[in-house]
Enzyme design. Structure first.
Site, PDB file in Angstrom:
ATOM      1  N   CYS A 120       0.867  -1.174   0.000  1.00 17.52           N
ATOM      2  CA  CYS A 120       0.000   0.000   0.000  1.00 17.52           C
ATOM      3  C   CYS A 120       0.902   1.221   0.000  1.00 17.52           C
ATOM      4  O   CYS A 120       2.100   1.116   0.242  1.00 17.52           O
ATOM      5  CB  CYS A 120      -0.914   0.011   1.219  1.00 17.52           C
ATOM      6  SG  CYS A 120      -2.302   1.169   1.034  1.00 17.52           S
ATOM      7  N   CYS A 130      -3.894   6.209   0.229  1.00 18.90           N
ATOM      8  CA  CYS A 130      -3.380   4.941  -0.308  1.00 18.90           C
ATOM      9  C   CYS A 130      -3.038   5.030  -1.793  1.00 18.90           C
ATOM     10  O   CYS A 130      -2.717   4.018  -2.427  1.00 18.90           O
ATOM     11  CB  CYS A 130      -4.400   3.830  -0.073  1.00 18.90           C
ATOM     12  SG  CYS A 130      -4.817   3.623   1.672  1.00 18.90           S
ATOM     13  N   LYS A 195     -12.438  -4.715   1.833  1.00 18.88           N
ATOM     14  CA  LYS A 195     -11.873  -3.910   2.919  1.00 18.88           C
ATOM     15  C   LYS A 195     -12.760  -2.697   3.129  1.00 18.88           C
ATOM     16  O   LYS A 195     -12.967  -1.898   2.212  1.00 18.88           O
ATOM     17  CB  LYS A 195     -10.444  -3.482   2.555  1.00 18.88           C
ATOM     18  CG  LYS A 195      -9.840  -2.549   3.599  1.00 18.88           C
ATOM     19  CD  LYS A 195      -8.372  -2.306   3.349  1.00 18.88           C
ATOM     20  CE  LYS A 195      -7.834  -1.283   4.332  1.00 18.88           C
ATOM     21  NZ  LYS A 195      -6.410  -1.016   4.112  1.00 18.88           N
ATOM     22  N   ARG A 217     -11.052   7.738   3.760  1.00 20.70           N
ATOM     23  CA  ARG A 217     -10.793   6.726   2.743  1.00 20.70           C
ATOM     24  C   ARG A 217     -12.080   6.174   2.104  1.00 20.70           C
ATOM     25  O   ARG A 217     -12.071   5.139   1.462  1.00 20.70           O
ATOM     26  CB  ARG A 217     -10.014   5.553   3.352  1.00 20.70           C
ATOM     27  CG  ARG A 217      -8.692   5.912   3.989  1.00 20.70           C
ATOM     28  CD  ARG A 217      -7.740   4.740   3.920  1.00 20.70           C
ATOM     29  NE  ARG A 217      -6.709   4.734   4.942  1.00 20.70           N
ATOM     30  CZ  ARG A 217      -5.663   5.552   4.981  1.00 20.70           C
ATOM     31  NH1 ARG A 217      -5.518   6.486   4.066  1.00 20.70           N
ATOM     32  NH2 ARG A 217      -4.773   5.435   5.945  1.00 20.70           N
ATOM     33  N   GLU A 233     -16.534  -7.384  -5.281  1.00 20.42           N
ATOM     34  CA  GLU A 233     -15.099  -7.094  -5.110  1.00 20.42           C
ATOM     35  C   GLU A 233     -14.275  -8.389  -5.115  1.00 20.42           C
ATOM     36  O   GLU A 233     -13.212  -8.470  -5.729  1.00 20.42           O
ATOM     37  CB  GLU A 233     -14.856  -6.360  -3.777  1.00 20.42           C
ATOM     38  CG  GLU A 233     -15.178  -4.878  -3.794  1.00 20.42           C
ATOM     39  CD  GLU A 233     -14.082  -4.063  -4.469  1.00 20.42           C
ATOM     40  OE1 GLU A 233     -13.140  -4.655  -5.028  1.00 20.42           O
ATOM     41  OE2 GLU A 233     -14.179  -2.820  -4.439  1.00 20.42           O
ATOM     42  N   LYS A 248     -11.983  -7.559   5.815  1.00 17.91           N
ATOM     43  CA  LYS A 248     -11.365  -6.738   6.854  1.00 17.91           C
ATOM     44  C   LYS A 248     -12.245  -5.553   7.155  1.00 17.91           C
ATOM     45  O   LYS A 248     -12.668  -4.894   6.203  1.00 17.91           O
ATOM     46  CB  LYS A 248     -10.005  -6.274   6.340  1.00 17.91           C
ATOM     47  CG  LYS A 248      -9.277  -5.340   7.241  1.00 17.91           C
ATOM     48  CD  LYS A 248      -8.033  -4.877   6.563  1.00 17.91           C
ATOM     49  CE  LYS A 248      -7.410  -3.799   7.414  1.00 17.91           C
ATOM     50  NZ  LYS A 248      -6.333  -3.151   6.722  1.00 17.91           N
ATOM     51  N   TYR A 313      -3.373  -9.530  15.960  1.00 20.99           N
ATOM     52  CA  TYR A 313      -2.329  -9.097  16.893  1.00 20.99           C
ATOM     53  C   TYR A 313      -2.279 -10.013  18.110  1.00 20.99           C
ATOM     54  O   TYR A 313      -1.357  -9.927  18.913  1.00 20.99           O
ATOM     55  CB  TYR A 313      -2.575  -7.638  17.299  1.00 20.99           C
ATOM     56  CG  TYR A 313      -2.589  -6.726  16.091  1.00 20.99           C
ATOM     57  CD1 TYR A 313      -1.397  -6.311  15.508  1.00 20.99           C
ATOM     58  CD2 TYR A 313      -3.786  -6.348  15.482  1.00 20.99           C
ATOM     59  CE1 TYR A 313      -1.387  -5.525  14.373  1.00 20.99           C
ATOM     60  CE2 TYR A 313      -3.798  -5.557  14.347  1.00 20.99           C
ATOM     61  CZ  TYR A 313      -2.591  -5.149  13.793  1.00 20.99           C
ATOM     62  OH  TYR A 313      -2.593  -4.384  12.659  1.00 20.99           O
TER      63      TYR A 313
HETATM   64  C1  PBG Z   1      -3.114   0.094   4.821  1.00 24.53           C
HETATM   65  C2  PBG Z   1      -3.685  -0.760   5.881  1.00 24.53           C
HETATM   66  C3  PBG Z   1      -4.487  -0.397   6.973  1.00 24.53           C
HETATM   67  C4  PBG Z   1      -4.642  -1.543   7.747  1.00 24.53           C
HETATM   68  C5  PBG Z   1      -3.963  -2.565   7.097  1.00 24.53           C
HETATM   69  N1  PBG Z   1      -3.405  -2.057   5.928  1.00 24.53           N
HETATM   70  C6  PBG Z   1      -5.010   0.891   7.418  1.00 24.53           C
HETATM   71  C7  PBG Z   1      -5.989   1.654   6.661  1.00 24.53           C
HETATM   72  O1  PBG Z   1      -6.532   1.234   5.642  1.00 24.53           O
HETATM   73  O2  PBG Z   1      -6.206   2.780   7.104  1.00 24.53           O
HETATM   74  C8  PBG Z   1      -5.371  -1.623   9.050  1.00 24.53           C
HETATM   75  C9  PBG Z   1      -4.944  -2.720   9.946  1.00 24.53           C
HETATM   76  C10 PBG Z   1      -5.407  -2.591  11.350  1.00 24.53           C
HETATM   77  O3  PBG Z   1      -6.183  -1.684  11.714  1.00 24.53           O
HETATM   78  O4  PBG Z   1      -4.968  -3.428  12.145  1.00 24.53           O
HETATM   79  N2  PBG Z   1      -3.949   0.524   3.826  1.00 24.53           N
END
Ligand code: PBG
Length: 324
Positions: A120, A130, A195, A217, A233, A248, A313
């Site tokens: 990214c 992004c 996402k 975003r 998607e 996600k 995590y």
């Molecule tokens: C990058 C990305 C993000 C996350 C993973 N890759 C942040 C976003 O889109 O702002 C989030 C991961 C997390 O919150 O643990 N684009």
């Protein structure tokens, strides 16, 4: 079919019985540990909003990877925080950036551990978006080349899989094409396919210093109201060459995980994001719930919904709990 012939409680009588009949069996095999790589050496910079998670320099990332592998965790995913940010995010494809350096060091020290790299620009752009900006908006097509360059840089460093998380249209196809052209046709793509524009990324943006300087975003990440769109998607990404698709965040999108699992035959991953982790940590620290049980229950729900791979995590804590 009814009482008293049928008594569902019969199978809940003892812990061993419950173990025997469990429908979902979360295992260490599907865990992926996210790591934040920063420049320098011997750096361990705790992230305030994610207790127990730190930004790490390459040497410390390698140590963390050794520990993860010893716990039986099969994979890590790397996020890089560069020395310098600029409007194009050019450090994202620098061969000596934190991510390629970490990939090479990990593959040398712990060769069997799979290294996935997040692809990214938001960690690398000074505006925090992004993609590249023109006329105040993120430009889709010009961004694709840059993402492809970043993916190829990660491939050259030895990454096992690349994971585009930018949500530009057509980026999986662009990355697949560039990887093949550079001789990396064997390297797989795990696409952040569905996402969402989520409040639960808040702590991550502290960790990656990637909060957008202006706007948000929602022009590229998905609207939380939609699940049919997630299927669209996902199908597009599979058609463009995604080997694995991801949903996600996870916990607030269990219905989406289920729908995606039923719609496609490729492996399905889910990302239990920073805010999901922070919520459990904060509530546990305040004495409001039992951390271990809340962790296990939410992880089990994500697996039950249909995710075979879970980025979390809690990966090390889960691995300790779930064993091999
Ligand atoms: C990058 C990305 C993000 C996350 C993973 N890759 C942040 C976003 O889109 O702002 C989030 C991961 C997390 O919150 O643990 N684009």
């Amino acid at each position: 079919m009814g009482f008293p012939t049928h008594r569902p409680r019969r199978l809940r009588r003892t812990a061993t019985l419950r173990r025997l009949v469990a429908e979902s069996r979360p295992s260490v095999d599907g865990l992926v540990l996210p790591l934040f790589v920063v420049p320098g050496s011997s750096v361990v910079e705790p992230i305030a909003s994610m207790p127990g998670v730190s930004q790490l320099s390459v040497d410390r990332v390698v140590e963390e990877c050794r520990e993860a592998a010893d716990l039986g965790i099969p994979a890590v995913i790397l996020f890089g925080i560069p020395e310098r940010k600029d409007p194009h995010g050019s450090e994202a494809w620098a061969d000596d950036g934190p991510v390629p350096r970490a990939v090479a060091a990990i593959k040398q020290a712990v060769p069997d551990l799979l290294v996935i790299t997040d692809v990214c620009l938001c960690e690398y752009t000074d505006h925090g978006h992004c993609g590249i900006i023109a006329d105040g908006a993120v430009q889709n097509d010009p961004t694709l080349d840059l993402l492809a360059k970043a993916a190829v840089a990660h491939a050259r460093a030895g990454a096992d899989l690349v994971a585009p998380s930018d949500m530009m249209d057509g980026r999986v196809g662009a990355i697949r094409f560039a990887l093949d052209a550079a001789g990396f046709s064997e390297l797989g793509i795990i696409a952040y396919a569905a996402k969402y524009a989520s409040a639960f990324y808040g702590p991550f943006r502290d960790a990656a210093q990637s909060t957008p300087r202006f706007g948000d975003r929602r022009g590229y990440q998905m609207d939380p109201a939609n699940s049919r769109e997630a299927i669209r998607e996902v199908l597009l990404d599979v058609e463009e060459g995604a080997d694995v698709v991801m949903v996600k965040p996870a916990l607030a999108y269990l219905d989406v995980i289920r729908r995606v699992r039923e719609a496609v035959d490729v492996p399905v991953a889910a990302y239990a994001v920073s805010g999901e982790y922070a919520m459990i940590k904060a509530a546990a620290a305040a004495g409001m719930l039992d951390e271990e049980r809340a962790m296990l229950e939410s992880h089990t729900a994500i697996v039950r919904a249909g995710a075979g791979i879970v980025l979390t995590y809690f990966a090390k804590a889960l691995a300790r709990r779930l064993g091999r």
